[in-house]
Design a protein around this motif. Structure first.
Motif, PDB file in Angstrom:
ATOM      1  N   ALA A  56       9.290 -44.245 -39.811  1.00 30.32           N
ATOM      2  CA  ALA A  56      10.762 -44.546 -40.330  1.00 30.32           C
ATOM      3  C   ALA A  56      11.116 -45.887 -39.941  1.00 30.32           C
ATOM      4  O   ALA A  56      11.858 -46.612 -40.476  1.00 30.32           O
ATOM      5  CB  ALA A  56      11.720 -43.329 -39.725  1.00 30.32           C
ATOM      6  N   TYR A  57      10.715 -46.281 -38.525  1.00 37.21           N
ATOM      7  CA  TYR A  57      11.492 -47.552 -38.132  1.00 37.21           C
ATOM      8  C   TYR A  57      10.900 -48.665 -38.918  1.00 37.21           C
ATOM      9  O   TYR A  57      11.428 -49.534 -39.181  1.00 37.21           O
ATOM     10  CB  TYR A  57      11.171 -47.527 -36.481  1.00 37.21           C
ATOM     11  CG  TYR A  57      12.048 -48.609 -35.915  1.00 37.21           C
ATOM     12  CD1 TYR A  57      13.285 -48.588 -35.673  1.00 37.21           C
ATOM     13  CD2 TYR A  57      11.487 -49.920 -35.397  1.00 37.21           C
ATOM     14  CE1 TYR A  57      13.990 -49.785 -34.994  1.00 37.21           C
ATOM     15  CE2 TYR A  57      12.157 -51.058 -35.046  1.00 37.21           C
ATOM     16  CZ  TYR A  57      13.139 -50.697 -34.548  1.00 37.21           C
ATOM     17  OH  TYR A  57      14.167 -51.664 -34.068  1.00 37.21           O
ATOM     18  N   LEU A  58       9.638 -48.548 -39.117  1.00 36.17           N
ATOM     19  CA  LEU A  58       9.119 -49.722 -39.593  1.00 36.17           C
ATOM     20  C   LEU A  58       9.466 -49.652 -41.166  1.00 36.17           C
ATOM     21  O   LEU A  58       9.414 -50.712 -41.762  1.00 36.17           O
ATOM     22  CB  LEU A  58       7.461 -49.409 -39.864  1.00 36.17           C
ATOM     23  CG  LEU A  58       6.778 -49.915 -38.537  1.00 36.17           C
ATOM     24  CD1 LEU A  58       5.315 -49.720 -38.496  1.00 36.17           C
ATOM     25  CD2 LEU A  58       7.154 -51.126 -38.019  1.00 36.17           C
ATOM     26  N   ASP A  59      10.055 -48.548 -41.659  1.00 35.47           N
ATOM     27  CA  ASP A  59      10.640 -48.717 -43.130  1.00 35.47           C
ATOM     28  C   ASP A  59      11.730 -49.872 -43.125  1.00 35.47           C
ATOM     29  O   ASP A  59      12.072 -50.041 -44.133  1.00 35.47           O
ATOM     30  CB  ASP A  59      10.947 -47.211 -43.554  1.00 35.47           C
ATOM     31  CG  ASP A  59       9.993 -46.484 -43.960  1.00 35.47           C
ATOM     32  OD1 ASP A  59       8.896 -46.871 -44.192  1.00 35.47           O
ATOM     33  OD2 ASP A  59      10.160 -45.112 -43.989  1.00 35.47           O
ATOM     34  N   GLU A  60      12.216 -50.178 -42.196  1.00 31.61           N
ATOM     35  CA  GLU A  60      13.444 -50.845 -42.071  1.00 31.61           C
ATOM     36  C   GLU A  60      12.991 -52.337 -42.130  1.00 31.61           C
ATOM     37  O   GLU A  60      13.883 -53.045 -42.157  1.00 31.61           O
ATOM     38  CB  GLU A  60      14.404 -50.625 -40.691  1.00 31.61           C
ATOM     39  CG  GLU A  60      14.867 -49.247 -40.612  1.00 31.61           C
ATOM     40  CD  GLU A  60      15.397 -49.062 -39.479  1.00 31.61           C
ATOM     41  OE1 GLU A  60      16.072 -49.938 -38.663  1.00 31.61           O
ATOM     42  OE2 GLU A  60      15.701 -47.665 -38.841  1.00 31.61           O
ATOM     43  N   TRP A  61      11.762 -52.450 -41.990  1.00 33.48           N
ATOM     44  CA  TRP A  61      11.337 -53.976 -42.188  1.00 33.48           C
ATOM     45  C   TRP A  61      10.543 -54.454 -43.458  1.00 33.48           C
ATOM     46  O   TRP A  61       9.668 -53.365 -43.853  1.00 33.48           O
ATOM     47  CB  TRP A  61      10.420 -54.413 -40.908  1.00 33.48           C
ATOM     48  CG  TRP A  61      11.494 -53.871 -39.730  1.00 33.48           C
ATOM     49  CD1 TRP A  61      11.314 -52.849 -39.023  1.00 33.48           C
ATOM     50  CD2 TRP A  61      12.197 -54.833 -38.903  1.00 33.48           C
ATOM     51  NE1 TRP A  61      12.285 -52.876 -37.927  1.00 33.48           N
ATOM     52  CE2 TRP A  61      12.711 -54.297 -37.850  1.00 33.48           C
ATOM     53  CE3 TRP A  61      12.618 -56.375 -39.206  1.00 33.48           C
ATOM     54  CZ2 TRP A  61      13.588 -54.807 -37.224  1.00 33.48           C
ATOM     55  CZ3 TRP A  61      13.321 -56.893 -38.243  1.00 33.48           C
ATOM     56  CH2 TRP A  61      13.806 -56.297 -37.158  1.00 33.48           C
ATOM     57  N   PRO A  62      10.585 -55.347 -43.892  1.00 31.14           N
ATOM     58  CA  PRO A  62       9.784 -55.785 -45.337  1.00 31.14           C
ATOM     59  C   PRO A  62       8.396 -56.135 -44.937  1.00 31.14           C
ATOM     60  O   PRO A  62       8.131 -57.490 -45.083  1.00 31.14           O
ATOM     61  CB  PRO A  62      10.424 -56.596 -46.119  1.00 31.14           C
ATOM     62  CG  PRO A  62      11.414 -57.657 -44.924  1.00 31.14           C
ATOM     63  CD  PRO A  62      11.750 -56.611 -43.852  1.00 31.14           C
ATOM     64  N   LEU A  63       7.543 -55.221 -44.680  1.00 33.96           N
ATOM     65  CA  LEU A  63       6.117 -55.462 -44.142  1.00 33.96           C
ATOM     66  C   LEU A  63       5.279 -55.453 -45.320  1.00 33.96           C
ATOM     67  O   LEU A  63       5.634 -54.403 -46.097  1.00 33.96           O
ATOM     68  CB  LEU A  63       5.849 -54.702 -42.986  1.00 33.96           C
ATOM     69  CG  LEU A  63       6.693 -54.848 -41.662  1.00 33.96           C
ATOM     70  CD1 LEU A  63       6.485 -53.602 -40.594  1.00 33.96           C
ATOM     71  CD2 LEU A  63       6.770 -55.994 -41.205  1.00 33.96           C
ATOM     72  N   SER A  64       4.048 -55.843 -45.388  1.00 34.42           N
ATOM     73  CA  SER A  64       3.051 -55.636 -46.244  1.00 34.42           C
ATOM     74  C   SER A  64       2.436 -54.258 -45.845  1.00 34.42           C
ATOM     75  O   SER A  64       2.560 -53.960 -44.613  1.00 34.42           O
ATOM     76  CB  SER A  64       1.972 -56.736 -46.315  1.00 34.42           C
ATOM     77  OG  SER A  64       1.289 -56.529 -45.033  1.00 34.42           O
ATOM     78  N   PRO A  65       1.725 -53.512 -46.810  1.00 34.31           N
ATOM     79  CA  PRO A  65       0.978 -52.329 -46.344  1.00 34.31           C
ATOM     80  C   PRO A  65       0.279 -52.642 -45.033  1.00 34.31           C
ATOM     81  O   PRO A  65       0.106 -51.809 -44.441  1.00 34.31           O
ATOM     82  CB  PRO A  65       0.489 -51.934 -47.745  1.00 34.31           C
ATOM     83  CG  PRO A  65       1.245 -52.537 -48.637  1.00 34.31           C
ATOM     84  CD  PRO A  65       1.804 -53.846 -48.028  1.00 34.31           C
ATOM     85  N   GLU A  66      -0.526 -53.793 -45.133  1.00 32.73           N
ATOM     86  CA  GLU A  66      -1.501 -54.180 -44.265  1.00 32.73           C
ATOM     87  C   GLU A  66      -0.877 -54.401 -43.005  1.00 32.73           C
ATOM     88  O   GLU A  66      -1.402 -53.866 -41.820  1.00 32.73           O
ATOM     89  CB  GLU A  66      -2.374 -55.423 -44.529  1.00 32.73           C
ATOM     90  CG  GLU A  66      -3.197 -55.243 -45.876  1.00 32.73           C
ATOM     91  CD  GLU A  66      -2.176 -55.446 -47.315  1.00 32.73           C
ATOM     92  OE1 GLU A  66      -0.992 -55.836 -47.055  1.00 32.73           O
ATOM     93  OE2 GLU A  66      -3.166 -55.097 -48.258  1.00 32.73           O
ATOM     94  N   GLN A  67       0.123 -54.965 -42.982  1.00 29.69           N
ATOM     95  CA  GLN A  67       0.825 -55.419 -41.711  1.00 29.69           C
ATOM     96  C   GLN A  67       1.357 -53.814 -40.926  1.00 29.69           C
ATOM     97  O   GLN A  67       1.267 -53.550 -39.676  1.00 29.69           O
ATOM     98  CB  GLN A  67       2.054 -56.168 -41.706  1.00 29.69           C
ATOM     99  CG  GLN A  67       1.765 -57.611 -42.118  1.00 29.69           C
ATOM    100  CD  GLN A  67       3.054 -58.585 -42.468  1.00 29.69           C
ATOM    101  OE1 GLN A  67       3.848 -57.983 -43.242  1.00 29.69           O
ATOM    102  NE2 GLN A  67       2.913 -59.741 -42.137  1.00 29.69           N
ATOM    103  N   ARG A  68       1.866 -53.197 -41.802  1.00 27.27           N
ATOM    104  CA  ARG A  68       2.513 -51.683 -41.462  1.00 27.27           C
ATOM    105  C   ARG A  68       1.176 -50.866 -40.898  1.00 27.27           C
ATOM    106  O   ARG A  68       1.433 -50.471 -39.712  1.00 27.27           O
ATOM    107  CB  ARG A  68       3.018 -50.975 -42.700  1.00 27.27           C
ATOM    108  CG  ARG A  68       3.753 -49.518 -42.423  1.00 27.27           C
ATOM    109  CD  ARG A  68       4.287 -49.026 -43.664  1.00 27.27           C
ATOM    110  NE  ARG A  68       4.635 -47.726 -43.513  1.00 27.27           N
ATOM    111  CZ  ARG A  68       5.658 -47.092 -42.948  1.00 27.27           C
ATOM    112  NH1 ARG A  68       6.862 -48.464 -42.643  1.00 27.27           N
ATOM    113  NH2 ARG A  68       6.009 -46.159 -42.832  1.00 27.27           N
TER     114      ARG A  68
END
Length: 136
Positions: A56-68
């Protein structure tokens, strides 16, 4: 007068260093949001939110699926490939309770003790493979 060097060719040479990822401007742009996420963990309230629900915390950042995925799986080498900076990523592994030596040893495939002994002895030998393409 010396001919000006092609900057793209020059920067491409950095990709030929075995086992090393040079943090170039291109990597900085690619990993900007990943590194900003990592730096957010400097605040105690963000560390608590991260620990409570990482996805959920990572959802706040515009990351690529690979970065996530690299962050969630703690694949620090992949994070570096995707633009992460080791000094920013240190916020992630320190939040996990790992020391720099512990985290980096996972990136080298050796035990903490072996990694620490290598570093205490002066680091990796400059002898050996110096180029991916030439195997020199």
């Amino acid at each position: 007068m010396t001919e000006p060097r092609d900057i793209h060719a020059y920067l491409a040479e950095f990709e030929d260093i075995p086992g090393t990822r040079v943090f170039t401007a291109a990597r900085a742009r690619q990993g900007y949001h990943m590194n900003q996420f990592a730096m957010s963990l400097m605040k105690p309230e963000n560390r608590e939110r991260w620990k409570a629900d990482e996805a959920a915390y990572l959802d706040e950042w515009p990351l690529s699926p690979e970065q996530r995925e690299a962050i969630l799986s703690r694949d620090y080498n992949r994070c570096l490939d995707l633009g992460g900076n080791i000094y920013f990523l240190a916020k992630v592994f320190s939040t996990d309770g790992l020391s720099f030596v512990q985290a980096v040893s996972t990136m080298t495939g050796v035990s903490v003790e072996d990694y620490q002994a290598m570093m205490n002895a002066g680091g990796r030998s400059p002898e050996g493979v110096r180029s991916k393409k030439d195997k020199k």
